[in-house]
Design a protein around this motif. Sequence first.
Motif, PDB file in Angstrom:
ATOM      1  N   LEU A 104       0.824  -1.212   0.000  1.00 22.46           N
ATOM      2  CA  LEU A 104       0.000   0.000   0.000  1.00 22.46           C
ATOM      3  C   LEU A 104       0.858   1.261   0.000  1.00 22.46           C
ATOM      4  N   THR A 105       1.904   1.255   0.813  1.00 22.49           N
ATOM      5  CA  THR A 105       2.752   2.450   0.882  1.00 22.49           C
ATOM      6  C   THR A 105       3.601   2.601  -0.385  1.00 22.49           C
ATOM      7  N   LEU A 106       4.018   1.498  -0.980  1.00 17.60           N
ATOM      8  CA  LEU A 106       4.765   1.582  -2.232  1.00 17.60           C
ATOM      9  C   LEU A 106       3.874   2.107  -3.359  1.00 17.60           C
ATOM     10  N   ALA A 107       2.608   1.705  -3.356  1.00 23.11           N
ATOM     11  CA  ALA A 107       1.665   2.220  -4.355  1.00 23.11           C
ATOM     12  C   ALA A 107       1.563   3.733  -4.248  1.00 23.11           C
ATOM     13  N   HIS A 108       1.454   4.222  -3.010  1.00 20.72           N
ATOM     14  CA  HIS A 108       1.353   5.673  -2.805  1.00 20.72           C
ATOM     15  C   HIS A 108       2.642   6.379  -3.236  1.00 20.72           C
ATOM     16  N   ALA A 109       3.781   5.781  -2.895  1.00 23.31           N
ATOM     17  CA  ALA A 109       5.068   6.403  -3.209  1.00 23.31           C
ATOM     18  C   ALA A 109       5.331   6.490  -4.711  1.00 23.31           C
ATOM     19  N   THR A 110       4.712   5.605  -5.469  1.00 22.79           N
ATOM     20  CA  THR A 110       4.932   5.598  -6.929  1.00 22.79           C
ATOM     21  C   THR A 110       3.771   6.227  -7.693  1.00 22.79           C
ATOM     22  N   GLY A 111       2.892   6.924  -6.971  1.00 18.52           N
ATOM     23  CA  GLY A 111       1.809   7.646  -7.629  1.00 18.52           C
ATOM     24  C   GLY A 111       0.617   6.797  -8.018  1.00 18.52           C
TER      25      GLY A 111
END
Length: 507
Positions: free
Chosen positions: A409-416
């Motif tokens: 979830l946090t990687l999804a947010h970090a990559t837009g």
Amino acid sequence: MATVHLRIGDLVWGKLGRYPPWPGKVVSPPKDLKKPRGKKCHFVKFFGTEDHAWIKVEQLKPYHPHKEEMIKINKGKRFQQAVDAVEDFLKKAKGKEQNSDSKAESKGKKTRNKPLKILEEDDEDLSALKDPSEKDLTDSDPEPSTHERLGAGPGSGYKWESSPVKDDPHFHHFLLSQSEKPASSMEPISKRLKIIEEDTGSTSIQAADSTAINGSITPTDKRIGFLGLGLMGSGIVSNLLKMGHVVTVWNRTAEKCDLFTQEGARLGRTPAEVASTCDITFSCVSDPKAARDLVMGPSGVLQGIRPGKCYIEMSTVDPETITEISQVITSRGGRFLEAPVAGSQQLSNDGMLVILAAGDRTVYEDCSSCFQAMGKTSFFLGEAGNAARMMLILNMVQGSFMATIAEGLTLAHATGQSQQTFLDILSQGQMASTFVDQKCQNILQGNFKPDYYLKHIQKDLRLAISMGDTANHPTPMAAAANEVYKRAKALDQSDNDISAVYRAYIH
């Protein structure tokens, strides 16, 4: 619900206990499954499940007149799936009627005044299509069916040929559930167990029918004690009381006992007093130290143990702690069983826990009604310590999985990328589950109310890693997840839900 006149094939709403009405159909019972004495009832198969039970006439309503009313008051996903299953059934029945009429007309024969022949469960006629002269069954036994009969005797398992939606957890716990190896519910629990020999040579025993006949549980006449009213213990005690068990409670924070004494529980002043006055005493506390202190500390359980007294450790602890507690209990002539539970606060409240038991098998059998009240199934895993090992492995997998989901979830947010879209895609794939959906939705809503404490899953990871070290087995994934949970604890997330591990990635 008012009494109604029903016939085989009629669609109904059936109500059982405190649970909401559920869509079903009146069907013929297996040949040797006798109607309960003194009760006017019908044998009902419930849509969206593999469940069926005798339901009292006054707890039944016809389906169509009450459909809108029921849909308004029940909004659950499983309930909607059950209603959809009814609609599919109606469409299929209507299509078969039209097809039958078309074939008859093409042969120059008039068949519309004849009832459809019942061949199998999916082909059963509806009341609207029945011959008006058919006998009313309100006060009589249902007519024979051509269903395949797979068992005999009260409580026999009964296999339906349809492909139902996954069963609703609330009703699965209370209805007479399907079993491929039917057995009478009147037999002792040892006769109703499915035994699986594992490669290790140990024996795993799963209850083949954890629900008593007619959706009810006959509580043991033994006096039950329960120590520890935390997230899990509170739900367990509540269900024991609801099912008629006589329960004495104790908690380190005495105020937590008030709610249960108001519901009929007795109050114990110390663990020793509870153990001495009860036949079977359960405990469910936070960690190994708390478990040992409860038994061997001042006014502890050990002081109340006498020959024949039973002690069941439900806490998730390491095998060494279980061995130590088992030895001191049995040294006083007591009988010991470990029975940690897989689940959450919600599943505990719903009586849908999975119980992993090991130790004295006769204690396991004596606790049959208790395990039925608190869980949907139970396993007996052999000698004491095996349940602790299995429980730690399960929680290690769960904790590692939750950390990975949070990382995604946090990687999804970090990559837009949209986190909601990530969840939507996840819920349509092979990893889709209620656990994933609930935890992710709570994360996106910032809701970390504990369903299972973060500090406890970190404790379980630590114990699992230590168990791996003892067995000389690598646990690198668990070790990595453990570090993330330790960071979350450092961020003051200990008393939040395990999903709060998400915050370890954003700070």
